[in-house]
Write a protein that holds these residues in place. Structure first.
Motif, mmCIF file in Angstrom:
data_model
loop_
_atom_site.group_PDB
_atom_site.id
_atom_site.type_symbol
_atom_site.label_atom_id
_atom_site.label_comp_id
_atom_site.label_asym_id
_atom_site.label_seq_id
_atom_site.Cartn_x
_atom_site.Cartn_y
_atom_site.Cartn_z
ATOM 1 N N SER A 104 32.631 -3.506 19.003
ATOM 2 C CA SER A 104 33.636 -2.553 19.493
ATOM 3 C C SER A 104 33.884 -2.768 20.973
ATOM 4 C CB SER A 104 33.170 -1.111 19.257
ATOM 5 O OG SER A 104 31.957 -0.874 19.954
ATOM 6 N N LEU A 105 35.012 -2.244 21.405
ATOM 7 C CA LEU A 105 35.439 -2.379 22.804
ATOM 8 C C LEU A 105 36.092 -1.076 23.252
ATOM 9 C CD1 LEU A 105 36.093 -4.315 25.281
ATOM 10 C CD2 LEU A 105 38.329 -4.551 24.212
ATOM 11 N N VAL A 106 35.762 -0.670 24.494
ATOM 12 C CA VAL A 106 36.373 0.539 25.061
ATOM 13 C C VAL A 106 37.241 0.124 26.253
ATOM 14 C CG1 VAL A 106 35.978 2.761 26.147
ATOM 15 C CG2 VAL A 106 34.416 1.951 24.374
ATOM 16 N N CYS A 120 41.178 4.103 24.672
ATOM 17 C CA CYS A 120 41.370 3.228 23.514
ATOM 18 C C CYS A 120 40.013 2.641 23.079
ATOM 19 C CB CYS A 120 42.354 2.110 23.855
ATOM 20 S SG CYS A 120 42.569 0.914 22.531
ATOM 21 N N SER A 121 39.642 2.902 21.807
ATOM 22 C CA SER A 121 38.441 2.303 21.212
ATOM 23 C C SER A 121 38.875 1.303 20.149
ATOM 24 C CB SER A 121 37.555 3.381 20.580
ATOM 25 O OG SER A 121 37.146 4.316 21.557
ATOM 26 N N VAL A 122 38.512 0.045 20.336
ATOM 27 C CA VAL A 122 38.869 -1.019 19.379
ATOM 28 C C VAL A 122 37.600 -1.400 18.608
ATOM 29 C CG1 VAL A 122 39.907 -3.280 19.076
ATOM 30 C CG2 VAL A 122 40.629 -1.811 20.988
ATOM 31 N N ILE A 135 41.918 0.845 15.779
ATOM 32 C CA ILE A 135 42.158 1.340 17.145
ATOM 33 C C ILE A 135 42.261 2.857 17.102
ATOM 34 C CG2 ILE A 135 43.751 1.309 19.109
ATOM 35 C CD1 ILE A 135 44.634 -1.443 18.281
ATOM 36 N N GLN A 136 41.390 3.530 17.882
ATOM 37 C CA GLN A 136 41.435 5.002 18.010
ATOM 38 C C GLN A 136 41.880 5.355 19.429
ATOM 39 O OE1 GLN A 136 38.060 7.174 16.607
ATOM 40 N NE2 GLN A 136 38.470 8.928 17.906
#
Length: 985
Positions: A104-106, A120-122, A135-136
């Motif tokens: 995950s990536l922020v 954005c959280s990927v 994507i959240q």
């Protein structure tokens, strides 16, 4: 990156975990469960986007569509780069590289449609279909962006598959179907998520966040007023029962006590899921931590309380209302109760009354027009008006506000503040009343400044103003006479535009017989107030004779400690008070001053009449001239000093300036009369013959005389100009200036002695002479005094004319001028029927048929603009130069100055731009005559106008001989100066 038309249905019968193929029953069950997951994805409050490896949208839930303002066309197949702008401008390859090392990536992005910042959280998902990303998105503030780092991992070392397996539900136990893809999505959600079976009320699916939350949970508190049974310590049973009972979505709030002792508040959503037969099968429950939001709400409530306290303490009523005639209030501050008597609830949305109904009916149009003008140009407005409060009291208020417009420039509402200004407004009205009193006194004072005083006129003005101020319906002014045992009664008349009081003379014996009350008031000579009804007074000179008053007030007048009369007022609406007496006293004193001045003038007139001897005539002349000169000079100096008062109103300044101008004209007339009579006696007055166009002269004089009638406030008189011929080019050979002077003197006398009727001016052409006449409907002249009026200082000495000013030289000068022109003067007059003055001169036809515009006496229209002209003013006196230069600069003219004759010659020699020279005669170093000769040698065509105060020594002739093109005598009038300049350049 090109857009790809991709979509994701979520339907897959192959389990990515077990890899086995299920039977038909399992496939049907998987289809239902798949619908649950799809429904869950759509209704989740979190904004979610499912994208492929090239970051093209496969699926978008409702929350994301609303957050990003996406249309149906944007929800599938569109690259996320067209919607989101990453702060580091990361492309798909960079994102994939980062996500290869962690699941995950922020980061933080900006939404292009809505221009807002988003957290954005990927999350990387590995499913049977291949690699996908979830994507959240969550809104954040710009300040929060600045305090956070860009890239990082959420749970490094934990793969997506491990997250799913940590739920404790295997693929076999999870309903026997394997849609791991959607389950991975749900398991990646940061908030507790449950799928609960409706029949057993058992949670069939809990995501990792739910498991972690339950591990920390110690107790739960429901905020609902009517709690379902068993709503204690369970994270989902309350919402579950409500959905089961209502079969519709629900939203509730719970307070959870964690094992750490911390209290957290969650917003719990419950959604029903039905099978294809419409039977409730599952309940989806999703919880969001709203603790911070609740804290913000508490802070907002505190802020609202502070704001309410502030609004309550405002000195007035803050408001927001619609822009319509009722002024429908959307918000009013608590101060409205103190201001209007109505509570906010009674005014908002017109629940009790319209605010527009509170506005005083006479002020409503003014309020509407003022506000509409302001909002039309987007300006603040400020308007004063009256309102009627709940208890019927009238208040003055000041409203200040401005229109509020939306982004489309459409007026939404009005916002502002209404304050109570009743106290200040009442003070202003009192000041206005005082100003009205002072204006009335000033008007009477102007009447007293005139050359002659009409007692009846002053009596009328005193009664007029006191009746208005006190509200009285009746007035009577009685003035005793010191010469004999008589009194004058001035009865107020205000009908048919009559502006004088009726003057009746009665003996003291008659007064005593008329009425005991009037006699008592005259004897008492002190203020009297009688507010009781039934006061009877008998006044035979005033119809109906006997009066019955409800109220009466008497105020005496004194001058130099001498009794000058009484003013009786009666029948006022309100009771008379000492305050009323003090106001009336100021007006009565003005009448006493008029009586004193009139007596002084009568005494002076009597003294003049006794001076019949020739050796005393000169002394009397000097005394009379001193009086005549000082009277206008006193007005000029006095009102000029009063103009220095910075608190004067514009009307007062205009009135003072008018008095100064009139006094200046009067002073100049006196000086001109003295000069003319002196020239005549010395034999120095010369007649200058030229062609005189009589009809042109009459047209010019008609304009002048009408202006004089307005200035003397006698525009009600009718002026007739009767030329003896209709030929506009009819000309005679005579002195135009002297003809104009004679007619002006005669018409001036007619205006002075005529109050009603007409004035007629004309001429008759006979064989060898022309007869001019001036006829009026004035007071007339007794036969025994018709000869004396043509003598120096001779005036009619009767009561009807002694109040009119004059030196007595006008007719003497006119008669001598007529004789110098080769003619004579006479009159026809009868007292009370008017007068006709005649003068005749020899008829000599005009010798030259030249342009009448070039003849002396023709008045050119004043030049409106002298732009591009340069005028040299030769003047050694600073004040004279300041006056002339100020006058010329207003005509856009360039002005140069020379303080002596030598400098004037030098400037004319060196500066060819000079178009005209105004030459003073009396100058240092070189006088005006020599300077004119020198300039004419250098520039023969340069016009030169002589200006001098020497009017007795043939200055016009000497100026012409020196080379001047025109001559102006001081004091210089602007119309004459501009006319001369316009004629020459």
């Amino acid at each position: 990156m090109k857009n790809k038309d991709k979509s994701y249905s979520g339907k897959n019968t192959d389990s990515p975990v077990s890899g086995t193929h299920h039977n038909k029953k399992d496939e049907e069950s998987a289809a239902v469960t798949e619908d649950v997951f799809i429904h869950s994805f759509d209704v989740l409050p979190a904004a979610l986007l499912l994208v492929d490896t090239e970051f093209c949208i496969l699926r978008c839930n409702k929350a994301a569509a609303e957050l990003l303002a996406l249309t149906d066309d944007d929800k599938a197949g569109k690259p996320v780069w067209d919607i989101l702008q990453f702060r580091d401008e990361m492309d798909s390859e960079k994102l994939q590289h980062l996500l290869s090392s962690s699941p995950s990536l922020v980061t933080y992005v900006r939404s292009l449609p809505s221009q807002q910042y988003l957290h954005c959280s990927v999350i990387r998902l590995t499913v049977a279909q291949g690699m996908h990303y979830l994507i959240q998105l969550q809104p954040v503030s710009a300040q929060e962006i600045d305090s956070l780092t860009v890239a990082g991992t959420l749970d490094e070392g934990i793969s997506t598959e491990k997250v799913f397996l940590n739920t404790g539900i295997s693929d076999e136990t999870n309903f026997g179907f394997g849609n791991a893809f959607l389950r991975n999505i749900i398991d990646s959600l940061p908030h507790p998520f449950y799928v609960i079976e409706s029949g057993t009320h058992q949670a069939r699916l809990k995501n990792l966040a739910a498991l972690q939350f339950e591990d920390k949970l110690a107790a739960v508190h429901c905020f609902m007023k009517e709690k379902p049974e068993g709503c204690v310590g369970n994270a989902y049973v309350c919402a579950l029962k409500m959905v089961v009972e209502s079969t519709s979505p629900v939203r509730i709030e719970h307070e959870f006590l964690l094992q750490s002792g911390e209290r957290r508040i969650y917003e719990v959503f419950g959604y029903p899921v039905f099978n294809n037969k419409g039977v409730l099968k599952f309940i989806i429950q999703y919880s969001i931590d709203i603790t911070e939001r609740k804290r913000n709400e508490i802070e907002l409530l505190d802020y609202k309380n502070v704001l309410d306290n502030l609004m309550s303490n405002l000195p007035g009523m803050a408001f927001r209302c619609l822009n319509e005639v009722n002024w429908t209030m959307e918000y009013v501050s608590p101060g409205c109760k103190r201001l209007t008597g109505y509570s906010p609830k009674e005014l908002i949305s017109n629940k009790k009354t319209h605010y527009g109904d509170l506005i005083y009916h006479e002020d409503r149009k003014k309020v509407w027009d003022s506000i509409q003008r302001a909002v039309k140009i987007h300006k603040f407005y400020r308007v004063e008006y009256r309102i009627v409060t709940k208890n019927g009291k009238i208040k003055w208020v000041l409203e200040q506000g401005k229109g509020f417009f939306d982004k489309y420039d459409k007026l939404v509402s009005l916002e502002g503040l209404v304050t109570d200004i009743t106290e200040g407004k009442n003070a202003e009205l009192l000041l206005k009343d005082e100003l009205a009193i002072n204006q009335g006194i000033a008007a009477i004072g102007v009447e007293l400044l005139k050359d002659s005083i009409k007692p009846a006129r002053v009596a009328y003005m005193v009664q007029h103003y006191t009746r208005i101020i006190t509200g009285s319906q009746f007035s009577l002014l009685i003035s005793p006479s010191n010469e004999d045992e008589t009194s004058y009664m001035y009865c107020f008349e205000d009908k048919d535009e009559v502006d004088v009081a009726k003057r009746i003379r009665r003996s003291d014996k008659q007064m005593k017989m008329v009425n005991n009350l009037i006699n008592e008031l005259l004897t008492k000579q002190t203020p009297v107030i009688m507010n009781e009804p039934g006061i009877k007074i008998l006044i035979p000179c005033v119809l109906p004779g006997e009066f019955n008053f409800n109220r009466l007030m008497c105020v005496p007048a004194f001058i130099n400690s001498q009794f000058a009369g009484i003013l009786i007022l009666a029948d006022a609406e309100n009771e008379y008070t000492m305050h009323t007496v003090n106001i009336v006293q100021r007006f009565v004193n003005m009448f006493a001053l008029a009586a004193y001045k009139l007596r002084a003038e009568e005494s002076l007139q009597a003294a003049k009449e006794k001076a019949e001897e020739s050796d005393r005539l000169k002394s009397l002349f000097l005394s009379n001239m001193s009086h005549e000169l000082r009277t206008p000079m006193n007005a000029i100096v006095g009102f000029a000093e009063m103009l220095q008062d910075t608190e004067l109103s514009i009307d007062e300044k205009d009135r003072f300036l008018d008095v100064i101008i009139k006094s200046g004209d009067n002073l100049l007339r006196i000086v001109n009369d003295i000069i003319d009579i002196s020239k005549i006696e010395a034999g120095q007055l010369k007649i200058i013959y030229s062609d005189c166009y009589l009809n042109e002269l009459f047209s010019d004089l008609e304009v002048f005389f009408n202006h004089e009638l307005v200035r003397m406030k006698k525009e009600h008189l009718t002026l007739y100009m009767q030329p003896g011929t209709s030929d506009q080019n009819f000309a005679i050979y005579t002195d135009t200036v002297r003809i104009r002077q004679i007619i002006s003197n005669l018409v001036g006398n007619a205006m002075k002695f005529t109050d009603e009727g007409f004035i007629e001016v004309g001429y008759r052409v006979k064989k060898d002479k022309i007869d001019f006449y001036v006829r009026d409907s004035g007071i007339g002249i007794p036969v025994d005094q018709q000869k004396v009026i043509f003598e120096r200082f001779g005036q009619v000495k009767d009561a009807g004319s002694r109040n009119l000013a004059g030196t007595g030289l006008g007719l003497t000068i006119s008669k001598n001028l007529a004789e110098l022109l080769g003619g004579s003067m006479w009159l026809d007059s009868y007292p009370g029927e008017g007068s006709t003055f005649w003068f005749s001169i020899p008829f000599k036809p005009g010798r030259h048929q030249s342009d009448p515009h070039s003849e002396p006496g023709y008045t050119l229209a004043p030049a409106e603009d002298l732009s591009g002209k340069c005028i040299l003013v030769v003047e050694d006196v600073d004040t004279n130069f300041f006056y002339i230069s100020s006058l010329l600069k207003k005509k856009n003219c360039r002005v140069l100055r020379a303080s002596n004759g030598l400098k004037a010659v030098e400037i004319c020699k060196s500066d060819s731009s000079v178009n005209l020279v105004l030459m003073d005669i009396e100058l240092p170093l070189m006088d005006g005559y020599e300077a004119t000769r020198q300039i004419k040698k250098i520039r023969p065509d340069l016009p030169i106008i002589a200006q001098t105060a020497f009017a007795l020594m043939g200055e016009r002739e000497r100026s012409v001989e020196a080379g001047c093109d025109d001559y102006i005598a001081k004091p210089i009038k602007k119309e004459i100066l501009i006319e001369a300049i316009a004629r020459l350049i």
